[in-house]
Design a protein around this motif. Sequence first.
Motif, PDB file in Angstrom:
ATOM      1  N   PHE A 112      61.203  26.785  24.653  1.00 55.54           N
ATOM      2  CA  PHE A 112      60.886  25.472  25.205  1.00 55.54           C
ATOM      3  C   PHE A 112      59.514  24.965  24.772  1.00 55.54           C
ATOM      4  O   PHE A 112      59.390  23.837  24.284  1.00 55.54           O
ATOM      5  CB  PHE A 112      60.977  25.462  26.738  1.00 55.54           C
ATOM      6  N   ASN A 113      58.468  25.777  24.948  1.00 51.14           N
ATOM      7  CA  ASN A 113      57.105  25.321  24.612  1.00 51.14           C
ATOM      8  C   ASN A 113      56.961  24.981  23.134  1.00 51.14           C
ATOM      9  O   ASN A 113      56.306  24.012  22.770  1.00 51.14           O
ATOM     10  CB  ASN A 113      56.057  26.354  25.020  1.00 51.14           C
ATOM     11  N   TYR A 116      58.949  21.696  22.514  1.00 55.89           N
ATOM     12  CA  TYR A 116      58.232  20.554  23.086  1.00 55.89           C
ATOM     13  C   TYR A 116      57.109  20.097  22.157  1.00 55.89           C
ATOM     14  O   TYR A 116      56.949  18.907  21.901  1.00 55.89           O
ATOM     15  CB  TYR A 116      57.676  20.916  24.466  1.00 55.89           C
ATOM     16  N   HIS A 117      56.353  21.035  21.648  1.00 51.36           N
ATOM     17  CA  HIS A 117      55.219  20.684  20.782  1.00 51.36           C
ATOM     18  C   HIS A 117      55.643  20.279  19.374  1.00 51.36           C
ATOM     19  O   HIS A 117      54.938  19.532  18.702  1.00 51.36           O
ATOM     20  CB  HIS A 117      54.196  21.812  20.750  1.00 51.36           C
ATOM     21  N   LYS A 125      60.660  14.270  23.928  1.00 56.02           N
ATOM     22  CA  LYS A 125      59.996  15.302  24.730  1.00 56.02           C
ATOM     23  C   LYS A 125      60.387  15.165  26.198  1.00 56.02           C
ATOM     24  O   LYS A 125      60.641  16.159  26.882  1.00 56.02           O
ATOM     25  CB  LYS A 125      58.473  15.198  24.583  1.00 56.02           C
ATOM     26  N   SER A 126      60.448  13.932  26.678  1.00 56.13           N
ATOM     27  CA  SER A 126      60.835  13.668  28.063  1.00 56.13           C
ATOM     28  C   SER A 126      62.281  14.107  28.324  1.00 56.13           C
ATOM     29  O   SER A 126      62.580  14.738  29.343  1.00 56.13           O
ATOM     30  CB  SER A 126      60.663  12.178  28.367  1.00 56.13           C
ATOM     31  N   LEU A 128      63.912  16.368  26.626  1.00 54.38           N
ATOM     32  CA  LEU A 128      63.900  17.824  26.549  1.00 54.38           C
ATOM     33  C   LEU A 128      63.493  18.436  27.887  1.00 54.38           C
ATOM     34  O   LEU A 128      64.128  19.386  28.358  1.00 54.38           O
ATOM     35  CB  LEU A 128      62.961  18.307  25.445  1.00 54.38           C
ATOM     36  N   GLU A 129      62.446  17.895  28.507  1.00 56.00           N
ATOM     37  CA  GLU A 129      62.000  18.401  29.809  1.00 56.00           C
ATOM     38  C   GLU A 129      63.107  18.297  30.851  1.00 56.00           C
ATOM     39  O   GLU A 129      63.363  19.256  31.597  1.00 56.00           O
ATOM     40  CB  GLU A 129      60.777  17.620  30.297  1.00 56.00           C
ATOM     41  N   LYS A 130      63.775  17.149  30.916  1.00 60.45           N
ATOM     42  CA  LYS A 130      64.865  16.957  31.883  1.00 60.45           C
ATOM     43  C   LYS A 130      66.004  17.941  31.625  1.00 60.45           C
ATOM     44  O   LYS A 130      66.543  18.548  32.556  1.00 60.45           O
ATOM     45  CB  LYS A 130      65.406  15.529  31.807  1.00 60.45           C
ATOM     46  N   TYR A 132      65.953  20.837  29.980  1.00 55.25           N
ATOM     47  CA  TYR A 132      65.581  22.234  30.187  1.00 55.25           C
ATOM     48  C   TYR A 132      65.508  22.564  31.673  1.00 55.25           C
ATOM     49  O   TYR A 132      65.982  23.613  32.112  1.00 55.25           O
ATOM     50  CB  TYR A 132      64.253  22.536  29.488  1.00 55.25           C
ATOM     51  N   THR A 133      64.947  21.650  32.459  1.00 56.83           N
ATOM     52  CA  THR A 133      64.886  21.837  33.911  1.00 56.83           C
ATOM     53  C   THR A 133      66.291  21.952  34.495  1.00 56.83           C
ATOM     54  O   THR A 133      66.568  22.834  35.309  1.00 56.83           O
ATOM     55  CB  THR A 133      64.121  20.669  34.574  1.00 56.83           C
ATOM     56  N   GLN A 136      67.851  25.334  33.653  1.00 54.10           N
ATOM     57  CA  GLN A 136      67.292  26.410  34.475  1.00 54.10           C
ATOM     58  C   GLN A 136      67.929  26.420  35.865  1.00 54.10           C
ATOM     59  O   GLN A 136      68.264  27.485  36.395  1.00 54.10           O
ATOM     60  CB  GLN A 136      65.770  26.254  34.596  1.00 54.10           C
TER      61      GLN A 136
END
Length: 149
Positions: A112-113, A116-117, A125-126, A128-130, A132-133, A136
């Motif tokens: 993930f990290n 993201y980078h 990126k936004s 991806l965050e949604k 991945y959360t 999980q």
Amino acid sequence: MKKAVSCGGVVIFRGKILLLYKNYRNRYEGWVLPKGTVEKGESYEQTALREVREETGVKARIIDYIGKSEYSFIVSDDIVDKEVHWYLMSSDSYYSKPQREEYFFDSGYYKFNEAYHLLKFPNEKSILEKAYTKSQKLNKNTKSQKQIF
């Protein structure tokens, strides 16, 4: 002003995210998520699965809808308003093969990290965050069963 609709996927296998590296004649360069234009008669889900398969060689399956991103860009003195519908997907292996005809020169799965980078665009990126959360949370809810991602 033109309107365009695309669909794509955040593909996860064993906790890692699939990315593509695009280099278009050295004018456009960077890591992106797989996505593409909706074709006539296609559902958004069909488009997302087809584009992931075409651009990466990955046969993914949709787990859930993540949401949509919107942005504008200029092509030939015209503004294009684009919306992209994103899906959380899973795959069964780390295999991927970038579609050279679309100027993708590398692909792979990243933590993930790292993903993201590496991603070029803030809207991806936004998403991806949604995604991945959500992945999980889904994995926590299936503790006693086989992990989804």
